[in-house]
Design an enzyme around this catalytic site. Structure first.
Site, short mmCIF file in Angstrom:
data_model
loop_
_atom_site.label_atom_id
_atom_site.label_comp_id
_atom_site.label_asym_id
_atom_site.label_seq_id
_atom_site.Cartn_x
_atom_site.Cartn_y
_atom_site.Cartn_z
N ASP A 90 51.01 12.30 -80.15
CA ASP A 90 50.91 11.71 -81.48
C ASP A 90 51.96 10.60 -81.58
O ASP A 90 53.04 10.69 -80.99
CB ASP A 90 51.14 12.77 -82.55
CG ASP A 90 50.88 12.24 -83.94
OD1 ASP A 90 50.19 11.21 -84.06
OD2 ASP A 90 51.37 12.84 -84.91
N ASP A 125 48.85 5.13 -86.96
CA ASP A 125 48.00 5.04 -88.15
C ASP A 125 48.74 5.58 -89.36
O ASP A 125 49.73 6.31 -89.22
CB ASP A 125 46.69 5.80 -87.93
CG ASP A 125 46.92 7.28 -87.63
OD1 ASP A 125 47.81 7.58 -86.80
OD2 ASP A 125 46.22 8.13 -88.21
N ALA A 194 44.55 12.88 -91.58
CA ALA A 194 44.99 13.10 -92.96
C ALA A 194 44.17 14.16 -93.68
O ALA A 194 43.84 14.03 -94.85
CB ALA A 194 44.97 11.78 -93.74
N CYS A 277 43.91 44.25 -82.72
CA CYS A 277 43.69 43.25 -81.68
C CYS A 277 43.99 43.87 -80.32
O CYS A 277 44.96 44.62 -80.19
CB CYS A 277 44.59 42.03 -81.92
SG CYS A 277 44.62 40.85 -80.57
N CYS A 279 44.89 42.24 -77.55
CA CYS A 279 45.66 41.37 -76.66
C CYS A 279 46.86 42.13 -76.11
O CYS A 279 47.26 43.16 -76.67
CB CYS A 279 46.09 40.09 -77.38
SG CYS A 279 47.54 40.27 -78.45
N CYS A 282 49.55 43.21 -78.66
CA CYS A 282 49.18 44.25 -79.62
C CYS A 282 48.95 45.60 -78.95
O CYS A 282 49.19 46.65 -79.56
CB CYS A 282 47.93 43.81 -80.39
SG CYS A 282 48.21 42.31 -81.36
#
Length: 489
Positions: A90, A125, A194, A277, A279, A282
């Protein structure tokens, strides 16, 4: 490096695609986690092991960093971050939106992003706040477009992909025109900018209008990036609109605040008794253990990122199976604001139908919103091509005796929300692959649109509808010129 974008599969306006160039490949849709070199909760190398193929970092932070500026200029971002996937930078627009100014020019940030060997570079921008008045939006959009064109003139297009941000506030005409100008100028990677304030305040209906306006102006060949979209609950909705990439620091920001992400919302960790979860984080901790862990922030960030990446794969599979609408429906019922966004998107069903695939794996009716899906719109367009005899019966029941049809030249059956169909279409999509519950008023009304279309294109036919008594008044009200009989008569 100029990345090429290839569309492999599609559903609604969503695409499975491939960004590729110089040996780097990114499957889309995908999430680009934001990397802050000073707050590195999860090293990019570890992210890559989790399946991350692209990241985004802030060139302005690197340019102002005593610790990282010279390293990045000397070694390049890939070595500095220890990440060999696609890296996007960015320009400093985020800081511009937060602080109102940055100490760098457009030409300087383009030169710096190229010097640190970013794969995708972004001009400086102006991210105009969505609630800004039109005069301000137009003025800042003019500056943004000048900067984009300046960047186009000075960028090294052989080694970098230049992004063309689509600005324009909440004004659809400005977003559409900007998208059109960027496409005509040859941009093939366009972020929609934006929009973070809209997502932060749950203004998803307005987000849909902004994205759909931008998409209307952009070429279908453009890879579309939705700046700042990072919560998995809205990935399906965004992809259905045609967004291919997302970036966000939400996985880390939520972790810092002790928030636990799921596909249907977020929880404060101290409110959870169980971790829903599978994962590794977890599975390896109870809610209490995770909340009290000295490594809580990092572990929570790991969970949040894994949930987000899993949802991306879920969206990809939905596209491949042709069931993206059903995933959108499921996710958007997790919050009223998302439901408003979903309903707003359905208002663009004519545009989406032109982009959608013609056949799918299935159609599950999930409520009134299903009546406005692209499959229904396309069927209503198609039904006008069917030929009806001089005397035509439309039966709501599939179980009719032969003697009940002898006086008719053609017989159609009725399956809402699609409408009338001949027996020959029984096994074809969508009639044969759709599952609906008991008839309800909304699906009957929508199915009658199909009947009206068949009548319109067969003006010399006399139509008779046979249905249960409970539907007679409704059908007579919608189709007053039709003869309506009770089933069994």
């Amino acid at each position: 490096m100029t990345l090429s974008f290839e569309i492999l599969e599609k559903d609604i306006a969503g695409r499975i695609g491939k960004l590729s160039g110089q040996g780097k490949i990114v499957k889309t849709p995908t999430l680009l986690p934001v990397i802050n070199p000073h707050l590195n909760l999860i090293p990019p190398k570890e992210m890559q092991e989790m399946g991350v193929e692209a990241v985004i970092t802030n060139a302005y932070i690197f340019s102002r960093s005593e610790e990282y500026r010279e390293r990045a200029l000397t070694d390049g971002l890939a070595k500095t971050l220890d990440f060999d996937g696609v890296i996007m930078t960015d320009s400093g627009s985020f800081q511009l939106s937060v602080y109102g100014e940055v100490e760098i020019t457009n030409a300087q940030t383009i030169a710096f992003q190229q010097a640190i060997k970013s794969d995708i570079i972004v001009p400086l921008d102006i991210p105009t706040h969505p609630d800004s008045p039109r005069e301000q939006v137009e003025q800042e959009l003019s500056v943004t477009m000048d900067r984009i064109m300046e960047a186009k003139d000075i960028a090294d297009h052989e080694h970098h992909t230049l992004a063309g941000p689509v600005q324009g506030g909440l004004f659809p005409d400005l977003r559409e025109e900007t998208g059109r100008r960027l496409s005509e100028a040859g941009f093939r990677f366009c972020p929609i900018g934006a929009v973070v304030p809209l997502m932060e305040s749950y203004r998803y209906a307005e987000l849909v209008k902004v994205v759909m306006a931008a998409k209307r102006g952009l070429s279908p060949a453009v890879c579309v990036h939705l700046f700042g979209a990072g919560h998995p609950s809205m990935f399906a909705l965004a992809v259905a609109m045609g967004c291919d990439l997302f970036d966000s620091a939400a996985y880390a920001l939520y972790a810092k605040d002790g928030r636990y992400m799921t596909t249907h919302g977020s929880y404060h960790l101290n409110e959870l008794s169980y971790l829903p979860c599978p994962c590794p984080v977890c599975v390896g901790h109870t809610a209490k253990e995770l909340n009290e862990s000295p490594d809580r922030e990092r572990l929570l960030a790991m969970h949040n990122l894994r949930v987000s990446l899993a949802e991306i794969n879920r969206v990809r599979q939905a596209i491949r199976d042709g069931v993206l609408w059903e995933l959108v429906d499921e996710r958007c019922r997790s919050h009223p604001a998302l439901l408003r966004g979903y309903r707003t998107l359905l208002g663009y069903n004519e545009e989406l139908t032109a982009l959608d695939r013609e056949t799918k794996r299935r159609f599950f009716y999930r409520g009134d919103e299903s009546c406005k899906r692209t499959e229904v719109v396309r069927y209503h367009q198609m039904v006008g091509r069917l030929t009806a005899g001089e005397r035509t019966l439309i039966s709501f029941s599939r179980h009719i005796k032969k003697k009940q049809t002898e006086e008719y030249d053609s017989v159609f059956y009725f399956k809402p929300p699609f409408g009338p169909f001949p027996a020959e279409l029984t096994e074809t999509f969508p009639i044969g692959q759709s599952e609906i519950p008991d008839f309800d008023e909304e699906m009957i009304k929508t199915g009658c649109i199909g009947i009206a279309r068949l009548m319109e294109t067969n003006p010399d036919s006399h139509f008779t509808i046979r249905c249960r008594p409970v539907w007679k008044d409704l059908i007579t009200q919608i189709l007053p010129t039709v003869e309506v009989q009770d089933e069994g008569s």
